[in-house]
Design a protein around this motif. Structure first.
Motif, PDB file in Angstrom:
ATOM      1  N   LYS A   1     -39.188  46.530  29.868  1.00 18.70           N
ATOM      2  CA  LYS A   1     -37.998  46.670  29.007  1.00 18.70           C
ATOM      3  C   LYS A   1     -37.374  48.066  29.084  1.00 18.70           C
ATOM      4  N   THR A   2     -37.536  48.753  30.205  1.00 14.64           N
ATOM      5  CA  THR A   2     -36.949  50.095  30.339  1.00 14.64           C
ATOM      6  C   THR A   2     -35.446  50.032  30.093  1.00 14.64           C
ATOM      7  N   GLU A   3     -34.978  50.851  29.140  1.00 13.61           N
ATOM      8  CA  GLU A   3     -33.566  50.820  28.752  1.00 13.61           C
ATOM      9  C   GLU A   3     -32.772  52.010  29.285  1.00 13.61           C
TER      10      GLU A   3
ATOM     11  N   ASN B   1     -16.365  61.162  23.240  1.00 11.23           N
ATOM     12  CA  ASN B   1     -17.438  61.497  22.305  1.00 11.23           C
ATOM     13  C   ASN B   1     -18.619  60.539  22.414  1.00 11.23           C
ATOM     14  N   ARG B   2     -18.322  59.259  22.688  1.00 12.60           N
ATOM     15  CA  ARG B   2     -19.398  58.267  22.752  1.00 12.60           C
ATOM     16  C   ARG B   2     -19.026  57.171  23.739  1.00 12.60           C
ATOM     17  N   ALA B   3     -20.025  56.694  24.481  1.00 14.92           N
ATOM     18  CA  ALA B   3     -19.778  55.602  25.433  1.00 14.92           C
ATOM     19  C   ALA B   3     -21.008  54.716  25.504  1.00 14.92           C
ATOM     20  N   PRO B   4     -20.813  53.397  25.633  1.00 15.65           N
ATOM     21  CA  PRO B   4     -21.970  52.501  25.774  1.00 15.65           C
ATOM     22  C   PRO B   4     -22.674  52.743  27.099  1.00 15.65           C
TER      23      PRO B   4
ATOM     24  N   ASP C   1     -27.766  46.361  18.656  1.00 16.71           N
ATOM     25  CA  ASP C   1     -28.670  46.168  19.790  1.00 16.71           C
ATOM     26  C   ASP C   1     -28.180  46.887  21.041  1.00 16.71           C
ATOM     27  N   ARG C   2     -27.224  47.823  20.885  1.00 13.36           N
ATOM     28  CA  ARG C   2     -26.661  48.529  22.045  1.00 13.36           C
ATOM     29  C   ARG C   2     -27.012  50.006  22.015  1.00 13.36           C
ATOM     30  N   LEU C   3     -27.250  50.541  23.204  1.00 11.67           N
ATOM     31  CA  LEU C   3     -27.477  51.979  23.348  1.00 11.67           C
ATOM     32  C   LEU C   3     -26.183  52.665  23.773  1.00 11.67           C
ATOM     33  N   TYR C   4     -25.970  53.862  23.234  1.00  7.85           N
ATOM     34  CA  TYR C   4     -24.804  54.674  23.580  1.00  7.85           C
ATOM     35  C   TYR C   4     -25.265  56.082  23.927  1.00  7.85           C
ATOM     36  N   CYS C   5     -24.521  56.740  24.819  1.00  7.94           N
ATOM     37  CA  CYS C   5     -24.708  58.171  24.977  1.00  7.94           C
ATOM     38  C   CYS C   5     -23.583  58.855  24.208  1.00  7.94           C
TER      39      CYS C   5
ATOM     40  N   VAL D   1     -35.374  55.474  21.914  1.00  7.69           N
ATOM     41  CA  VAL D   1     -35.804  54.461  22.880  1.00  7.69           C
ATOM     42  C   VAL D   1     -37.323  54.369  22.977  1.00  7.69           C
ATOM     43  N   GLY D   2     -38.013  55.509  22.793  1.00  8.44           N
ATOM     44  CA  GLY D   2     -39.471  55.497  22.815  1.00  8.44           C
ATOM     45  C   GLY D   2     -40.054  55.081  24.146  1.00  8.44           C
TER      46      GLY D   2
END
Length: 346
Positions: A155-157, A217-220, A242-246, A272-273
């Motif tokens: 499950k590496t994200e 400033n932020r992007a998925p 359920d989405r990650l953003y930088c 993310v751990g």
């Protein structure tokens, strides 16, 4: 203790005098000679055998990049480029780093006493780092072998990569060997804000992965893409639903750096751990080592570049000393290890 011998190459008599004064103020450094062009420099190198060369990019007769290319082929030695903070200067400097220059510093844009003190510290620190650099760590043309897309069994994200001195080429080496379609990659490289867009563009040109600087400033975070921190902002990872953003982060410098690798790694650990991979590459200092340890403690897979292939084994060394790295590898073996971690079953 023997002083570090420095040869200054610059066509401006005023700047040569200023640089000589700044360097000579440090008891560990000695200016052994000054040259106004590469032809003069060639003879002075033979005569004085300097430990470090400071080399201006813009010069008549022969520009600094062309001279560097000849020098690194015939007599490799630590070189620190002197660049203008312009788009042309950024492109030329990145080319110089590609050819084997250890680092760069800009020509001063202000002449206030306080700023000049900071500038002197920057210049002399970079010269000292260069003197101890491993200029033969990555021979020109040395590339990682290409790798096929791994079947992801876990499950590496996100994959997080941090680097400093020597990192512009090290990061390019890793990304150019990675296949398209991997989980999103985030990158923090210690670099000036003027140079980071050119750095991201070069990575994109040399990789199957779509690489871009994070300019909003932020992007998925999207699979098959890599996101580079701008040279004046931290980059962090956040989760919304359920989405990650930088996301860009404007907090003060951490470990004297902005962007900081520790800030990025800490955010990955927290957000993310265990479903992440952390990679710390060549660089001076300790930025990123503690953050990599935080990632490892939470179950992430972690990699540090080894001493032999690092231009400056500072950040990876501290990570190794903290036992923050599961794998300690030659630069050319890191892409394959990333893919093996992706293919490993949870």
């Amino acid at each position: 203790m023997r002083k570090i011998k420095v040869l200054i190459v610059d066509d401006s008599p005023v700047f040569r005098a200023l640089l000589s004064q700044l360097i000579s103020s440090d008891p560990e450094l000695e200016v052994v000679a000054m040259a106004e062009d590469p032809y003069q420099a060639r003879d002075l190198i033979k005569q004085h055998n300097p430990d470090v060369l400071t080399l201006d990019i813009e010069m008549p007769k022969m520009n600094g990049v062309k001279f560097l290319k000849n020098l690194m082929r015939l007599r490799p030695m630590p070189v620190v480029m002197i660049s203008t903070l312009t788009q042309h200067g950024a492109d030329a400097t990145l080319t110089a780093l590609e050819l084997g220059a250890v680092d760069y510093f800009p020509k001063p844009s202000v002449d206030s006493t306080a700023e000049m003190v900071n500038y002197k510290k920057l210049v002399n620190e970079k010269i000292k780092i260069a003197a101890g650099a491993n200029v033969a760590s990555q021979p020109l043309g040395s590339m990682s072998e290409s790798i096929s897309v791994p079947t992801q069994n876990n499950k590496t994200e996100v994959i997080a990569i941090g680097a400093s001195t020597g990192g512009t080429e090290a990061v390019k080496n890793v990304l150019s060997a990675l296949p398209a379609g991997l989980p999103p990659i985030i990158i923090t490289q210690h670099i000036s804000a003027m140079f980071s867009p050119s750095f991201a563009a070069r990575l994109n040109e040399n990789s199957d992965i779509e690489v871009k600087q994070l300019d909003v400033n932020r992007a998925p975070l999207v699979n098959g893409c890599a996101y580079v921190a701008p040279g004046d902002k931290h980059l962090v990872v956040i989760r919304r639903g359920d989405r990650l953003y930088c996301q860009l982060d404007d907090r003060p410098t951490v470990n004297l750096h902005k962007p900081s690798v520790d800030v990025m790694f800490d955010s990955v650990a927290e957000t993310v751990g265990k479903n992440s991979i952390g990679v710390i590459l060549t660089g001076m200092g300790k930025d990123g080592a503690q953050g990599l340890l935080s990632m490892k403690k939470l179950g992430a897979k972690t990699i540090a570049q080894d001493e032999a292939s690092s231009v400056v084994w500072g950040m990876p060394r501290v990570a190794v000393e903290l036992d923050a790295a599961l794998s300690i590898l030659d630069l050319n073996k890191i892409p394959k290890q990333i893919c093996q971690y992706l293919a490993a079953k949870d």
